[in-house]
Design a protein around this motif. Structure first.
Motif, PDB file in Angstrom:
ATOM      1  N   GLU A 133       0.873  -1.082   0.203  1.00 24.08           N
ATOM      2  CA  GLU A 133       0.188   0.003  -0.068  1.00 24.08           C
ATOM      3  C   GLU A 133       0.807   1.463  -0.029  1.00 24.08           C
ATOM      4  OE1 GLU A 133      -0.740  -2.633   1.699  1.00 24.08           O
ATOM      5  OE2 GLU A 133      -2.702  -3.058   1.752  1.00 24.08           O
ATOM      6  N   ARG A 134       2.040   1.293   0.701  1.00 28.72           N
ATOM      7  CA  ARG A 134       2.766   2.567   0.915  1.00 28.72           C
ATOM      8  C   ARG A 134       3.383   2.747  -0.428  1.00 28.72           C
ATOM      9  NH1 ARG A 134      -0.068   3.278   4.924  1.00 28.72           N
ATOM     10  NH2 ARG A 134       0.499   2.615   7.094  1.00 28.72           N
ATOM     11  N   ILE A 135       4.028   1.728  -0.941  1.00 29.98           N
ATOM     12  CA  ILE A 135       4.577   1.933  -2.147  1.00 29.98           C
ATOM     13  C   ILE A 135       3.701   2.293  -3.403  1.00 29.98           C
ATOM     14  CG2 ILE A 135       6.165   0.949  -4.222  1.00 29.98           C
ATOM     15  CD1 ILE A 135       7.827   2.142  -1.814  1.00 29.98           C
ATOM     16  N   GLY A 136       2.608   1.711  -3.315  1.00 31.29           N
ATOM     17  CA  GLY A 136       1.646   1.901  -4.066  1.00 31.29           C
ATOM     18  C   GLY A 136       1.123   3.273  -4.298  1.00 31.29           C
ATOM     19  N   ALA A 137       0.838   3.699  -3.034  1.00 27.91           N
ATOM     20  CA  ALA A 137       0.463   5.220  -2.952  1.00 27.91           C
ATOM     21  C   ALA A 137       1.372   6.127  -3.475  1.00 27.91           C
ATOM     22  CB  ALA A 137       0.073   5.582  -1.240  1.00 27.91           C
ATOM     23  N   ARG A 138       2.600   5.757  -3.130  1.00 30.09           N
ATOM     24  CA  ARG A 138       3.779   6.884  -3.646  1.00 30.09           C
ATOM     25  C   ARG A 138       3.786   6.764  -5.300  1.00 30.09           C
ATOM     26  NH1 ARG A 138       3.979  10.756  -1.570  1.00 30.09           N
ATOM     27  NH2 ARG A 138       5.340  11.253  -3.338  1.00 30.09           N
ATOM     28  N   VAL A 139       3.542   5.417  -5.840  1.00 25.69           N
ATOM     29  CA  VAL A 139       3.875   5.280  -7.139  1.00 25.69           C
ATOM     30  C   VAL A 139       2.599   6.113  -7.821  1.00 25.69           C
ATOM     31  CG1 VAL A 139       3.705   3.611  -9.032  1.00 25.69           C
ATOM     32  CG2 VAL A 139       5.361   3.314  -7.154  1.00 25.69           C
ATOM     33  N   LYS A 140       1.561   5.797  -7.372  1.00 24.38           N
ATOM     34  CA  LYS A 140       0.058   6.460  -7.827  1.00 24.38           C
ATOM     35  C   LYS A 140       0.208   7.917  -7.988  1.00 24.38           C
ATOM     36  CE  LYS A 140      -4.836   6.237  -6.989  1.00 24.38           C
ATOM     37  NZ  LYS A 140      -5.827   6.316  -6.188  1.00 24.38           N
ATOM     38  N   ALA A 141       0.908   8.755  -6.943  1.00 27.78           N
ATOM     39  CA  ALA A 141       0.698   9.947  -6.595  1.00 27.78           C
ATOM     40  C   ALA A 141       1.905  10.584  -7.712  1.00 27.78           C
ATOM     41  CB  ALA A 141       1.294  10.505  -5.202  1.00 27.78           C
ATOM     42  N   HIS A 142       3.001   9.901  -7.831  1.00 34.10           N
ATOM     43  CA  HIS A 142       3.956  10.212  -8.837  1.00 34.10           C
ATOM     44  C   HIS A 142       3.524  10.120 -10.421  1.00 34.10           C
ATOM     45  CE1 HIS A 142       8.063  11.119 -10.058  1.00 34.10           C
ATOM     46  NE2 HIS A 142       8.282  10.056 -10.821  1.00 34.10           N
ATOM     47  N   GLU A 143       2.857   8.892 -10.431  1.00 35.74           N
ATOM     48  CA  GLU A 143       2.279   8.736 -11.947  1.00 35.74           C
ATOM     49  C   GLU A 143       1.160   9.767 -12.302  1.00 35.74           C
ATOM     50  OE1 GLU A 143       1.016   4.648 -12.185  1.00 35.74           O
ATOM     51  OE2 GLU A 143       3.210   4.086 -12.676  1.00 35.74           O
ATOM     52  N   ASN A 144       0.142  10.045 -11.060  1.00 33.59           N
ATOM     53  CA  ASN A 144      -0.872  10.894 -11.479  1.00 33.59           C
ATOM     54  C   ASN A 144      -0.348  12.477 -11.436  1.00 33.59           C
ATOM     55  OD1 ASN A 144      -2.867   9.142 -11.293  1.00 33.59           O
ATOM     56  ND2 ASN A 144      -3.397   9.506  -9.144  1.00 33.59           N
ATOM     57  N   GLY A 145       0.788  12.732 -11.081  1.00 37.62           N
ATOM     58  CA  GLY A 145       1.508  13.912 -11.060  1.00 37.62           C
ATOM     59  C   GLY A 145       2.406  14.237 -12.344  1.00 37.62           C
ATOM     60  N   LYS A 146       2.575  13.036 -13.056  1.00 38.27           N
ATOM     61  CA  LYS A 146       3.365  13.182 -14.311  1.00 38.27           C
ATOM     62  C   LYS A 146       2.916  14.326 -15.086  1.00 38.27           C
ATOM     63  CE  LYS A 146       5.514  10.361 -17.856  1.00 38.27           C
ATOM     64  NZ  LYS A 146       4.753  10.142 -18.947  1.00 38.27           N
ATOM     65  N   TRP A 147       1.755  14.267 -15.659  1.00 42.77           N
ATOM     66  CA  TRP A 147       0.969  15.492 -16.546  1.00 42.77           C
ATOM     67  C   TRP A 147       1.171  16.789 -15.765  1.00 42.77           C
ATOM     68  CZ3 TRP A 147      -2.773  18.820 -15.375  1.00 42.77           C
ATOM     69  CH2 TRP A 147      -3.654  18.736 -14.401  1.00 42.77           C
ATOM     70  N   VAL A 148       1.173  16.781 -14.505  1.00 45.36           N
ATOM     71  CA  VAL A 148       1.330  18.196 -14.127  1.00 45.36           C
ATOM     72  C   VAL A 148       2.808  18.748 -14.197  1.00 45.36           C
ATOM     73  CG1 VAL A 148       1.335  19.330 -11.554  1.00 45.36           C
ATOM     74  CG2 VAL A 148      -0.456  17.487 -12.321  1.00 45.36           C
TER      75      VAL A 148
END
Lengths: 313, 251
Positions: free
Chosen positions: A280-295
């Motif tokens: 969950e922890r790594i999943g949350a970090r990866v998700k935030a990073h990927e969702n932030g890519k376009w930003v």
């Protein structure tokens, strides 16, 4: 200068307790050790935002919410100082984050435990931050300048965090029976994981010898763990909370408490990815990073266009 | 109670800040990159701070022995009067920024007038809030500009966000009979002037961001009567969980 001279010069600086700075020559292994340790520390700060962040939206009073939010923000700020310190060793933030996301770099295993109740927020502040401070106070005198300076700022804030955690525990321990029960339950779950935070016993710690030789680390895992137990017993007594260890006993000869070892098999399991929340922890970090890519891409593209306009003008 | 109108107005301001901050704080630890995570959390902290001061004052005005925490954690859905826009789920970062920019621009102009209030406490709270809101608006407006002019994807996301959210802009300026009474006593400003100042600011931001203002939008309303979106109940359930589960406990 020959390598041998450079190394002698480096050793001489350490011997005089002088700081090593980014432009100084340093042995490759020293650099690698530092990148590993500082980035692991930075990752721990930003992964550490997650278990506490888990309670921001549910904090029980406006004051508690503001204090917790500010605290979690501080952890993010610590992550920022530390990434910046690691970057002085010629590695980029992108590479460091990539190591975290792919599992190549580690972070403190404590953050793979769940925060199930509000009392866990108190226990994390009191015990986990308390243990972290034991490690970190020593790092203010670590031999690498940028790391030591980052740690000075971090330590100031961490001691405030520990008080905040203890304050939550006080409200619970002197509150209703349900609150007391919540506090004891948190202690029962967090005590041994906190003891694990100091790392394996000295006899089994592979990285410790070099760290001490290079004055990156100045006290051993066991020494720090002992000091933490000695300090915490009285605090728990004041709260009327029982430390879940039948073997906990004052030892007059060593002027410290005897205490039980944590379950090192559990520690190894978590290190190898099998804790309650590793995925969950790594999943949350990866998700935030990927969702932030376009930003991040939008910001970069806009910055580039602005530069072009400035150059043209 | 003579102060009913004032109490209701304070709830409106307190709830606006509280509910928007609650949404923003969901981003903490999950932002698009670390620096921005910290910046957005900072804004959430400012808004929570304002809501706490305002609700504390509301509780005092009410004279029923309630505290700011009672008002935040023990009122039901129908008793909250925040503009609907504050409670809309975060969506993507473009949606969060568009929502923030609309509210920031409103608050900036609103506090700039409210600071002249004949009520000293309100004037004091507004003076502090203006300083913070200036920074919030600069932050959200600059991200609007980046998204609108950044990549094709960011432009599209921002335009989509605006197309959805515009229906909630009118509700921000809603007033009722109680508010009009407070205008007469010099406690609150006329809303019409604030709305036109807001429109001017938004037109500038939209133009700089190369996005278009949605036209002929059917406007959603109801917040002043406590008529909310369906998502709002979930937000409150989460926010109020501890106070509801452990009645009377001190934290």
């Amino acid at each position: 200068m020959e390598t041998i001279d450079l190394e002698q010069h480096f050793d001489a600086k350490l011997a005089k307790n002088e700081m090593i700075e980014p432009k100084d020559w340093m042995p490759d292994n020293y650099r690698k050790h530092l990148i590993r340790q500082i980035s692991q520390h930075a990752h721990s700060e930003i992964v550490g935002m997650l278990p506490e962040g888990n309670w921001i939206t549910r904090a029980p009073s406006l004051r508690a919410k503001i204090v917790l939010l500010a605290k979690v923000q501080d952890e993010g700020g610590h992550g920022l100082y530390l990434y910046t310190a690691a970057e002085t060793l010629q590695i980029s933030r992108e590479e460091l984050l990539d190591q975290l996301h792919t599992g190549k770099a580690k972070y403190s295993s404590i953050f793979n435990y769940q925060t199930l109740t509000w009392a866990d927020i108190g226990a994390v502040g009191w015990l986990v931050d308390g243990a972290a401070i034991m490690n970190q106070v020593m790092l203010q005198r670590t031999s690498y300048g940028p790391y030591a300076r980052a740690m000075v700022r971090i330590c100031k804030e961490e001691s405030f965090h520990q008080r905040q955690g203890y304050e939550i525990m006080c409200h619970l321990a002197f509150g209703t029976p349900a609150q007391k029960e919540m506090a004891q339950d948190a202690m029962n779950r967090w005590w041994y994981p906190t003891l694990m935070m100091f790392g394996p016993k000295d006899a089994n710690s592979s990285n410790s010898a070099n760290a001490i030789k290079w004055k990156i680390k100045r006290e051993s895992n066991d020494e720090l763990r002992q000091r933490f137990v000695n300090q915490t017993v009285a605090q728990a007594e004041y709260l009327g909370i029982k430390i879940p260890d039948e073997n906990l006993k004052w030892n007059e000869t060593k002027k410290g408490y005897d205490f039980s070892d944590p379950d090192w098999a559990e520690f190894n399991n978590i290190i190898h990815g099998h804790g309650p929340c590793n995925k969950e922890r790594i999943g949350a970090r990866v998700k935030a990073h990927e969702n932030g890519k376009w930003v991040r891409e939008a910001a970069a593209a806009f910055g580039k266009k602005q530069n072009a306009i400035d150059v043209a003008a | 109670m003579n102060n009913q109108a004032l109490f209701n107005f304070l709830l409106r301001i307190g709830d606006t800040n509280l509910i928007l901050a609650q949404r923003l704080s969901e981003w903490t630890g999950h932002g698009p990159f670390l620096e921005e995570d910290l910046a957005l959390t900072n804004i959430a902290l400012d808004l929570f701070g304002t809501s706490r001061s305002v609700l504390e004052y509301a509780a005092k005005i009410e004279e029923k022995g309630r505290t700011e925490d009672d008002l935040a954690f023990l009122r039901g859905e129908r008793e909250f009067v925040n503009p609907l826009i504050c409670e809309l789920p975060n969506g993507d970062y473009a949606f969060t920024i568009a929502r923030q920019c609309i509210v920031d621009a409103f608050q900036l102009h609103f506090y700039s007038e409210l600071v002249k209030s004949k009520d000293e406490t309100i004037a004091g709270i507004s003076a502090k809030a203006i300083k913070e809101t200036k920074y919030h608006f600069r932050h959200s407006a600059s991200w609007m500009e980046r998204f609108g002019n950044g990549t094709e994807e960011s432009h599209e996301r921002l335009q989509n966000a605006l197309n959805f959210i515009w229906a909630y802009t009118e509700d921000v300026f809603a007033t009722d009979a109680g508010y009009n009474e407070l205008i007469k006593t010099g406690i609150v400003p006329e809303m019409a002037a604030i709305k036109s100042a807001w429109e001017k600011s938004m037109n500038e931001v939209l133009a700089k961001s190369s996005v278009s203002k949605p036209e002929n939008v059917f406007m959603q309303k109801g917040s002043l009567k406590g008529i909310h979106t369906e998502q709002f109940g979930y937000l409150l359930t989460e926010m109020q969980y501890m106070q509801r589960a452990f009645p009377g406990a001190k934290w």
